[in-house]
Design an enzyme around this catalytic site. Sequence first.
Site, PDB file in Angstrom:
ATOM      1  N   ASP A 138      11.893  -5.047  19.937  1.00 11.15           N
ATOM      2  CA  ASP A 138      11.916  -4.294  21.192  1.00 11.15           C
ATOM      3  C   ASP A 138      13.206  -4.599  21.939  1.00 11.15           C
ATOM      4  OD1 ASP A 138      10.975  -2.487  23.039  1.00 11.15           O
ATOM      5  OD2 ASP A 138       9.729  -3.941  24.108  1.00 11.15           O
ATOM      6  N   HIS A 145      16.093  -0.068  34.351  1.00  8.63           N
ATOM      7  CA  HIS A 145      14.906  -0.922  34.198  1.00  8.63           C
ATOM      8  C   HIS A 145      15.294  -2.396  34.368  1.00  8.63           C
ATOM      9  CE1 HIS A 145      11.116  -2.513  32.688  1.00  8.63           C
ATOM     10  NE2 HIS A 145      11.754  -3.176  31.742  1.00  8.63           N
ATOM     11  N   GLU A 210       4.861   0.609  29.421  1.00  7.68           N
ATOM     12  CA  GLU A 210       6.307   0.747  29.320  1.00  7.68           C
ATOM     13  C   GLU A 210       6.584   2.024  28.540  1.00  7.68           C
ATOM     14  OE1 GLU A 210       8.169  -2.927  27.952  1.00  7.68           O
ATOM     15  OE2 GLU A 210       8.015  -3.756  29.996  1.00  7.68           O
ATOM     16  N   GLU A 212       8.668   4.126  26.390  1.00  7.50           N
ATOM     17  CA  GLU A 212       9.772   3.854  25.466  1.00  7.50           C
ATOM     18  C   GLU A 212       9.803   4.919  24.372  1.00  7.50           C
ATOM     19  OE1 GLU A 212      10.226  -0.163  24.076  1.00  7.50           O
ATOM     20  OE2 GLU A 212       9.231  -1.034  25.833  1.00  7.50           O
ATOM     21  N   ASP A 244       4.724   0.385  25.276  1.00 11.02           N
ATOM     22  CA  ASP A 244       4.706  -1.079  25.107  1.00 11.02           C
ATOM     23  C   ASP A 244       3.865  -1.682  26.237  1.00 11.02           C
ATOM     24  OD1 ASP A 244       5.265  -3.702  24.459  1.00 11.02           O
ATOM     25  OD2 ASP A 244       7.260  -3.677  25.353  1.00 11.02           O
ATOM     26  N   ARG A 248       1.531  -8.046  33.051  1.00 11.50           N
ATOM     27  CA  ARG A 248       2.607  -8.657  33.848  1.00 11.50           C
ATOM     28  C   ARG A 248       2.263 -10.050  34.338  1.00 11.50           C
ATOM     29  NH1 ARG A 248       6.572  -5.672  31.936  1.00 11.50           N
ATOM     30  NH2 ARG A 248       6.305  -3.458  32.389  1.00 11.50           N
ATOM     31  N   GLN A 251       2.719 -12.318  31.420  1.00 12.61           N
ATOM     32  CA  GLN A 251       4.164 -12.360  31.168  1.00 12.61           C
ATOM     33  C   GLN A 251       4.884 -13.289  32.152  1.00 12.61           C
ATOM     34  OE1 GLN A 251       5.984  -8.471  31.371  1.00 12.61           O
ATOM     35  NE2 GLN A 251       7.965  -9.153  30.642  1.00 12.61           N
ATOM     36  N   LYS A 264       2.571  -8.990  25.510  1.00  9.94           N
ATOM     37  CA  LYS A 264       3.028  -7.747  24.898  1.00  9.94           C
ATOM     38  C   LYS A 264       2.343  -7.447  23.571  1.00  9.94           C
ATOM     39  CE  LYS A 264       6.864  -6.998  27.476  1.00  9.94           C
ATOM     40  NZ  LYS A 264       7.253  -5.701  28.027  1.00  9.94           N
ATOM     41  N   THR A 268       0.525  -2.059  21.024  1.00 12.21           N
ATOM     42  CA  THR A 268       1.684  -1.202  21.255  1.00 12.21           C
ATOM     43  C   THR A 268       1.327   0.138  20.635  1.00 12.21           C
ATOM     44  OG1 THR A 268       3.164  -3.111  21.023  1.00 12.21           O
ATOM     45  CG2 THR A 268       4.174  -0.918  20.844  1.00 12.21           C
ATOM     46  N   GLU A 384       7.703  -1.193  38.352  1.00 12.14           N
ATOM     47  CA  GLU A 384       8.837  -0.624  39.088  1.00 12.14           C
ATOM     48  C   GLU A 384       8.369   0.446  40.074  1.00 12.14           C
ATOM     49  OE1 GLU A 384      12.259   0.302  36.274  1.00 12.14           O
ATOM     50  OE2 GLU A 384      10.662  -0.322  34.932  1.00 12.14           O
TER      51      GLU A 384
HETATM   52 MN    MN Z   1       9.227  -3.120  26.073  1.00 10.99          MN
END
Ligand code: MN
Length: 438
Positions: A138, A145, A210, A212, A244, A248, A251, A264, A268, A384
Amino acid sequence: MTLLNETNSPTLTSWLASANAQGTDFPIQNLPFAIFRRAGSDEAFRGGVAIGDQVIDLAAVAQRSLFDGEAAAVAQAASASTLNALMAMGPSAWSALRLALSRALRDGSPQQQAMAACLVPMLDVDYALPAQIGDYTDFYTSIHHATNIGKLFRPDNPLLPNYQWIPIGYHGRASSIVVSGQDFHRPHGQLMPPGAAQPTVGPSKRLDIELELGIFIGSGNALGEPVPIAEAEQQVFGLCLLNDWSARDIQGWEYQPLGPFLAKNFATSISPWIVTLEALAPYRVAFTRPEGDPQPLPYLDSAHNRQAGAFDIRLAVELQTAMMREAGQTGHMICTTSYRHAYWTIAQMVTHHTVNGCNLQPGDLFGSGTLSGPSLDQAGALIELTQGGKQPIALPNGEQRTFLEDGDRVTLRGWCEAPGAARIGFGACTGSILPARR
Ligand code: MN
């Protein structure tokens, strides 16, 4: 060097009416690949190509000997239960099959009747992962970002000094990559609540997405042999949507010093359809750097990469809560952006990944990293969009969200449009949050 060929022509139409419908993701100019079988059957999974509202069964194409020469051998390779053998064959093979399919699907093709016998309605199929994914890497290629996230942790110095020089990435986990439609339980993990004396273990309360793109590697490179940037795109089979999912709170506590781990790798999600670089040729755009930013080092730079190394792929995220679903309401769009805003190109990712001799193999997957655009409404993650969970998103039915709640369903979409080109799409990448296991 011209990247467009007859298969990209916007004037092509198909004898299959649904392929010509306004707004379809799968016109004759797209022809993306997936692995499928009839829903609820015990048929073997095999390769398929999307056209309109149908899937072309490549095993049936091979069995009926619809094509000659190279295209026949490639259709045979694509009949397997994963696309790895097809991916390993390289760009001229992918191109030969695409051309044969394009010609057979066109209005007036003498192969119409034979091809029509190889179609399966898309509504009647189940998908599997398109490849056996040996390794998953990844990246972190959106500077917007990286800056938005950096601001939450380091308001005075959001962007770390290596960012403008290196396509940042980490090795992820391949075993928990799932195909769109597979739901998963809210993960448990170790959490360190602010101000607490010691961590606890329990369900994540800050579950995020996420947005992506996934990048599937083709033939790959031998261990010890770097891929120069001039050859990097030849290593890329195609692109899919990728979510993804990220916890948080897990994380935030675990990520130092070695980076993402259990926050993570619980799931996915990827879309079933892989859109090839050949199909994406009309939507290439120049790769540029903002004035005053460093230019890439020579090994990450080429005239082709500067002129056409980026792709204008429009992206959107839809959130449908359980309450919306029960009321028959569709999902609410919480973000739209484009892949064109990425700070590093696909070719730069491939070349940087292999500069030390690391070998990529057929079916390896890259994530682009969260593809946030320049403004906050173009951010591809809830952390975000809600400024770290402080500014909830208001949904049209009166509900609010900071992070995901049980029953929430997230759908990623992607599409391309450009003057003088057809509109093509990626289909959808969907997943729902089930309650944590007890
Ligand atoms: Mn990612």
